[in-house]
Motif scaffolding. Structure first.
Motif, PDB file in Angstrom:
ATOM      1  N   ASP A 177      -0.587   9.307   9.615  1.00  0.00           N
ATOM      2  CA  ASP A 177      -1.638   9.568  10.050  1.00  0.00           C
ATOM      3  C   ASP A 177      -2.159   9.672  11.657  1.00  0.00           C
ATOM      4  O   ASP A 177      -3.652   8.696  11.608  1.00  0.00           O
ATOM      5  N   ALA A 190      -8.516  11.816  12.938  1.00  0.00           N
ATOM      6  CA  ALA A 190      -9.951  12.126  12.094  1.00  0.00           C
ATOM      7  C   ALA A 190      -9.795  11.805  10.346  1.00  0.00           C
ATOM      8  O   ALA A 190      -9.152  12.065  10.355  1.00  0.00           O
ATOM      9  N   ALA A 191     -10.866  11.715  10.323  1.00  0.00           N
ATOM     10  CA  ALA A 191     -10.918  11.613   8.490  1.00  0.00           C
ATOM     11  C   ALA A 191     -10.326  12.376   7.785  1.00  0.00           C
ATOM     12  O   ALA A 191      -9.457  12.313   6.794  1.00  0.00           O
ATOM     13  N   ASP A 192     -11.367  13.563   8.476  1.00  0.00           N
ATOM     14  CA  ASP A 192     -10.857  14.582   7.795  1.00  0.00           C
ATOM     15  C   ASP A 192      -9.477  15.552   8.121  1.00  0.00           C
ATOM     16  O   ASP A 192      -9.066  16.192   7.406  1.00  0.00           O
ATOM     17  N   SER A 193      -8.624  15.020   8.509  1.00  0.00           N
ATOM     18  CA  SER A 193      -7.363  15.524   8.972  1.00  0.00           C
ATOM     19  C   SER A 193      -6.616  14.736   7.894  1.00  0.00           C
ATOM     20  O   SER A 193      -5.128  14.995   8.196  1.00  0.00           O
ATOM     21  N   VAL A 195      -3.909  13.103   5.975  1.00  0.00           N
ATOM     22  CA  VAL A 195      -3.117  13.562   4.723  1.00  0.00           C
ATOM     23  C   VAL A 195      -2.261  12.790   4.041  1.00  0.00           C
ATOM     24  O   VAL A 195      -2.185  12.100   2.593  1.00  0.00           O
TER      25      VAL A 195
END
Length: 418
Positions: A177, A190-193, A195
């Motif tokens: 990531d 980004a934290a929401d991306s 995985v």
């Protein structure tokens, strides 16, 4: 009177030296025969095991699509300093290579590679290629910018330049990531991306939990098998070995039937009044742990049993005769002698659990996806072999690290089976 002198024999040339030489020659011949007999197996392992794994791991740094499909653009961007938008030669090379890639059928591979950076690049490249085939302007730079304004953005060209460099660290960075920012620094997404780091952590957590459950359940069973009379032990051993004769998919599907809300377990518990509504035993972490523990438990039992069988009972009798309590003697005398088996069993179960795919896919939920499932998805669905190779590379590194940790703690290299 003539004096008889002992015959002088050069040092190292006596009968013993000759015997040693003949023995070494016989050993060399035996080793050569053994090597010739093993050559078919070695060739088979190289072709079916070593070569595919090496090829997959090599893809983690290979970046051939843009470099091979758009050679003029790659050459033009190699001298670009990354500031602003490149000049007319780079635009002309882009137009020429887009035409050639479309005719050679390589445009799809190039677009898919660029789509790994941003999902909009596939449409951008195909749109530009269609327009470039029917145009021949004097200056390609304003013409391509008129086709799409994104060709006037430095970020577009920066990503094209990164895609034209091989070998590349991009796949290895994406697998944790991270990515290379426009200023050349390595930054986290980004934290929401994010995985993959979470998937690695989840994989290690599930594997460690399964290993602990197998150890807690398998150690007493191995002790029972090792201390029972041989006839009884052999009968009970059948219950440990029989699961190996059953397909992994069949065993996992059986748990699918047992654990579902209307399955055998919930139905029985509700019938006896122990629960009022079905327990959530499937499509979650509970189902994954149950299924994987059941499948991997025999490996733990057999590894520990092989060591326990060779532990002499005289040590325990000696400790008791010297006044040690049976529990203390068991902890201080018996358990340390079984640690190589414990280490081998834990390592074997842990490594097998790291790469499990079928059981988590059938019994787990959305939050239980392991790294092996992501590798399979990148290989089969996304066709992103580079990222799949990078994830596999990290998995191999993790396995090696865990091996040295286990070996350092319990010395599994000293394990002797039989």
């Amino acid at each position: 009177m003539k004096m008889l002198l002992p015959s002088t024999v050069p040092f190292g040339r006596g009968p013993q030296a000759a015997d040693r030489e003949s023995f070494r020659a016989a050993r060399r011949k035996a080793a050569a025969r053994a090597l010739l007999l093993a050559m078919p197996l070695i060739a088979f392992l190289l072709v079916t095991f070593v070569a595919p794994i090496t090829s997959l791991l090599g893809r983690s740094v290979q970046n051939p699509e843009v470099r091979a499909g758009m050679p003029q653009l790659a050459a033009a961007l190699s001298t670009w300093n990354g500031t602003g938008v490149p000049g007319e030669p780079a635009f002309a090379a882009l137009a020429h290579d887009l035409k050639g890639a479309g005719q050679d059928g390589q445009l799809g591979n190039i677009a898919r590679r660029m789509n790994f950076y941003k999902s909009e690049y596939r449409s951008l490249l195909f749109k530009t290629a269609r327009a470039a085939r029917s145009a021949s302007p004097a200056q390609w730079k304003p013409a391509l910018i008129d086709i799409d304004s994104r060709w006037n953005e430095p970020e577009t060209w920066r990503l094209l330049k990164r895609a034209s460099v091989s070998p590349t660290p991009d796949y290895l960075l994406n697998a944790v990531d991270a990515h290379v920012a426009s200023d050349g620094s390595v930054t986290q997404v980004a934290a929401d991306s994010a995985v993959y780091r979470a998937a690695f952590g989840r994989t290690v957590t599930i594997s460690a939990t399964v290993t602990l459950l197998c150890l807690l359940l398998g150690y007493p069973v191995a002790y029972l098998l090792a201390t029972l009379p041989e006839k009884q032990s052999n009968r009970l051993m059948l219950f440990v070995i029989v699961p190996f004769w059953t397909s992994l998919l069949v065993r996992t599907t059986a748990w699918y039937v047992l654990l579902q809300p209307s399955g055998v377990i919930n139905t029985a518990l509700m019938k006896f009044g122990l629960i009022s509504h079905p327990l959530p035993l499937i499509f979650n972490r509970t189902g994954v742990l149950i299924g994987m523990t059941h499948i991997l438990l025999p490996y733990m039992i057999l590894a520990i049993y092989s060591v326990m069988k060779n532990v002499s009972p005289s040590y325990m009798r000696a400790a008791k005769s010297l006044g040690a309590h049976p529990a203390l003697a068991y902890v201080r005398i018996y358990i340390p002698q079984t640690l190589p088996g414990v280490g081998a069993g834990c390592f074997l179960v842990f490594v097998l659990a790291l790469g499990y795919y079928i059981t988590p896919a059938l019994l787990g939920g959305a939050g239980d996806e392991m790294i092996s499932q992501i590798i399979a998805s990148q290989t089969n669905d996304q066709l992103n072999w580079g990222l799949a190779g990078a994830l596999s590379c990290y998995l191999v590194v993790f396995t090696a690290v865990f091996y040295f940790i286990f070996n350092r703690l319990v010395g599994i290299d000293r394990l002797r089976f039989g």
